[in-house]
Structures are given as structure tokens and as C-alpha cells.
Design an enzyme around this catalytic site. Sequence first.
Site, short mmCIF file in Angstrom:
data_model
loop_
_atom_site.label_atom_id
_atom_site.label_comp_id
_atom_site.label_asym_id
_atom_site.label_seq_id
_atom_site.Cartn_x
_atom_site.Cartn_y
_atom_site.Cartn_z
N GLY A 82 27.81 43.81 81.63
CA GLY A 82 28.71 44.52 80.73
C GLY A 82 27.97 45.37 79.73
O GLY A 82 26.74 45.33 79.65
N GLU A 124 40.39 70.74 59.89
CA GLU A 124 40.95 69.40 60.15
C GLU A 124 42.47 69.45 60.25
O GLU A 124 43.06 68.73 61.07
CB GLU A 124 40.51 68.43 59.05
CG GLU A 124 39.01 68.27 58.89
CD GLU A 124 38.32 67.86 60.19
OE1 GLU A 124 38.97 67.23 61.04
OE2 GLU A 124 37.13 68.18 60.35
#
Length: 639
Positions: free
Chosen positions: A240, A462
Amino acid sequence: MDERKKDKEKPSTNPPKLPNIVMLFVLAFSIFILLQMIWNMFSREEPRRIYYSEFVTYLQEGRVEKVVVQSDRLIITLVPQNGAEEEYPEGASAIFADFFAWLIPQEPSEYEVHTGRMPDPQLREMLEYHGVEYDSPIVTSTWMRDFLFQMVVYVLIIFLMLVFLRRMMGGLIGGKGGIMGFGQSNAKVYMEKKTGVTFDDVAGQEEAKDSLTEIVDFLHNPEKYTEIGATQPKGALLVGPPGTGKTLLAKAVAGEAGVVFFSLSGSDFVEMFVGVGASRVRDLFKQANQQSPCIIFIDEIDAIGRSRDSQMGSNDEREQTLNQLLAEMDGFDSSKGVVILGATNRPEILDKALLRPGRFDRRINVELPDLKGRIEVLTVHAKKVKMSDAIDLRRIAMITPGAAGADLANMINEAALHAVRMKRARVEQEDLLEAVEVVIAGKEKKDRIMTEKEKRIVAYHEIGHALARTAQKDAKPVEKITIVPRTKGSLGYVLAAPEEEKFMHSKDEMLAEIIVLMAGRAAEEVVFNTKTTGASNDIEKATQMARSMVSMYGMSEKFGMMGLESVQNRYLDGRAVLQVSDQTGAELDIEVRGIIEDCYQNALDLLHENKDKLNELAEYLFNKETITGDEFMELYMKT
């Protein structure tokens, strides 16, 4: 007798502790004595030589004080001139003077000379006539005494140097793995106790725990499996991404079974000397058989388990170590309760012989936790700190998709640190939100002061992202908007929170995400008619996403279902490798560019349609610097 009592009865193997300053002084003094002895052997000077006729003249003039008659010469001590007399120490001072004279020999005195011995029968009468003391030394053989004395001194000095190096350099000379003990194992024996790690301490990995529970049960009740003819798995490979809890799972298995836990890294086996690693593998399995039942955990097993080949850059020591590991795994009896657990995040490079049944029988995937898993991980780590009753861990889990267990644990710790800085008694929700931002974007850079123009451009940039998210049904909703610079390089960002956990994405969702990424640059062009470097990260992400759509997901009409790239190191950097000709690669670039240009044009159209909202929201963000998703939606609906 239980393991704890055995552990207490083991004699300590640590060397006695002495202050380092004392050891330094002893070593420095020993080296000084050794060098001085060697120097004395080659640097002692003989007294000044004179002719025999000069000696007779000095004798007649009364300038001779003492004569020592040797077999081949005369050692003559002259009377100091002008009444000068040499001072000779007495008592204890004389002892120290003799010692330092031996240690640091002085140059021969100008009043001490020597001459050759002549066959002079009248020498004795002449010496007695002039009142000169004379003597003839008793010659004895002292070479054996001197030799033994020097050997004792040399051995003592070398011993002190070895002791010092062993202490100061971590056992380099005689410790395990050192030059004198290179064949011993570096495995650290971990005796699991009641306060050790169990499966209750591991969250978000239910499938992995289910696979390992059977191994624990076999260690507890082996007869239940042997009666039916089943054999215990010899090994299990934990695979993993980094930070998902592979080592924690291995410790939990040992904690649940209550057995000895051998923990070491694959790099501990590989040394400069060929054959050392194989010797350590043999030593490790010998210890494991003596301590059975037990668990051997080899972290980063790819350090020794890499696929063997005859290409350039192969490592004979690593390959011999792997061969010995394979032989030991075939040779040991699994019925004794010895289980091998390995962990790696690079399974694709492991040797096929290591992965076959009978060695690592099971491959257990330890993946990034899903929403439910993230909530469980946060809950486990939240028990260790004082939390407010109003904490909503689900909200934190929603805005952290892709976070590993180590990341979530770090967020809880950062939240506790932030609460201490804010002088709170408990961790509040805003501390957790700040911790998420610290882990994702870094800390606020309070010393970075942007100009008013830069700050306004960032505000429009933004808000462009936020408007594109809100105006599209397939985009994630806004959680927070800020134009406060962060230490990881961002001048501002929009934090999005998905409404639900998704494990696959449609083409429309991916195109909507690319439009959101392009909307920051589009806002700069719509309002300021300029382009800045602030969109570099957006462009990188958009290009990667568009390229994956074409090369791996079959979302392009031109290439259809053709796979053009494959992913290597899936659990690390996930680097894509092109598997087509140069001509097809050039056509792929053109297709990716077309997707990005279409999404950029859609972002421009969207912002032109909502320019009034863009101006009003950007001005609000410019003045406040940070707003929440609820504030943004309230203003968005009003305009």
C-alpha cells in the site's frame, strides 16, 4: 515463566557508562604515551664525543668530575665552569624528574662527553691521583624485561582505543553488525505486552484486519487448523501507499497473538561485504525458531526482494541475501508458529519467486481509507486529545479525500498544537480546520506582504475558481476561500468539499474540474487583461487530468478505447509511462491541448456571464481575505 520475567532476567549487555570527557582524556593520554615511546626509540642523542688526548688534558687541568668506564668507551662528566652547578631534585621531586626524563628525554648536558677507551694501564692511577670518582657499571641483560614492558604498554593502549571507539561510534568495532561482528543479526526483538498495539488501534483497514485475524487465530489455536489438514500461511505481504499503517498492522498482529515481534528493515541485511546479508538471514531465522511462536516483520522488503537479473547495476550481495531468504522460507516449519510479514509500496519490482505460494502466500492491500475509514481513524486519534463536544469529524473527513492514516493523525496533532497556541483548554472545530490547511497548504506566511495590485489579482483568481465550482452542477461545492499566503507556495486557494464519497468519475465531472482549474487564469484575463504565474499549479493539474482522460480512460473520440500510457510506482509517485510511437505521442499532445483550450474558453464564457458577481465577490474577499463557503453562497445568491 512469562516473557516479561525472562526479559528481566537477561543480563545487561550494555558496556559500563563513563563520562565521555573521561574517555576522551584517557584516549588522548594513551596516544600521547605511545607516540612518545616511539619517538624516544629513534630520537635519543648521544653525548658529545672528544678525543682521548682532550680527556687527558681535562684530567690534568682538574676539569673532570666523574668517569664511568665501559667496555668500549669512557663516559666523562666535566666540572661546570664559572661556579655554575646543575641542580638535582631530591625526594619525591626526583621521582617525577626521572619519570619525565624518561618520558621526555632532554638534550645531553654540555658537561657530559664521551671518548673511546684506550689500552692505558695508568688510567686508574691518574684518576685516583686527581681525585676523580670512577666506576664500572654491572652489565646485565634487560632486553626481556624491556620487551615485556613495552608489550604490556602497547596492548593496554590499543585496548583503551578499542573501548573508546566502540562506545563513541556505536559499536563499529565489536557491536552487532560491526567489523568484528558482521555476521550477527540487527533484528530488534520487540516483546509485545498488554499495553501494546492491537486491532482496536488500527482503523480504516477492515479488510486487511480480517485477512490478518486468521493468522492470529492460527497462532492461538493451531490444532483447530491442523485437524482438518490446513497449514498456516508462511507469510503475508502488506502492500500500500506510505502512511497507510502497514507497520502498525504488523504490530497489531503481534499484540493480538501475544507473541514475540521481530522488527527490522530490508536495508539491515545489505552490507558492503558479500555474504553478510545471507549470514544475518540465517541468524534471524535461528533466533525466530528459538522464540517461536513469533512474527518476523521485514519493512521495505523491496530493498532485498528486488527482481534478480543479470543487467548492469545488479548487486551480488542483495541477490545472495534474497536467495538465502527464499531458502529459509522454504526450510522452516510453519507449524511451529513462525509467521513472516513483509511490507512494501513497490510490489511491481519484487522477485516472482518471493511472491509465489509457499512463501508469501497472501497479498494484503492496505489502501487509503475511504470516508468511513477516515472518520474511524480520526476518532481513534481524537481519543488521545481533549476534544470539544461540538467537533464534527465527518466534516473533516469529507474535505480530506486521499489522506492516509498518518496524515489524519498529523492533523489531529496539529489541531491540538493550534489549540495550545490559542490558549484553549480543548480542541475546537476551527483548530481542526486550520490543521487541515496546515497539512495541505502549509502554515500562514505572515511576513509575506503582497502589493495591493497583487492581492487584488489573487482575489479575482480565487473567486474565479469558486464561481466556476458554483455555476457547474458536476463540480464540488466550496468550503473555504482565502488569499492568505501559505508556506507551501500558494498565494491563496479554494477548499472544496464533495457532498459524497466517489470512487469513479464521469467524463463530465472531469471536464468540469478542468474548467474550474482554468477559471483562475480566465478571471485574470477577463478583469485585468493579463496573465500571471499564479496559474502554474492549475495548468499542471489540468494538463495531467486531460492527458489521463485521453491516454488511460478512453474518453477521447480520436483514440477511443486505446490505452496509450501505463502507471508505474502506483503507490508512490504514480508516474505515467508512454507506450506508443513518437508520432502517436505527438497526436496525443494535440488532443490534450484541444481539451484544455475548450475548457479554458468555457471558463471565459462563464465568467463573462457572471462578471458582476465576480467583481462584487472579489472585492469582498479582497477586504476580508478569508471567507467560508456559507458566506460565499450567501453573497452569490444575493447578487
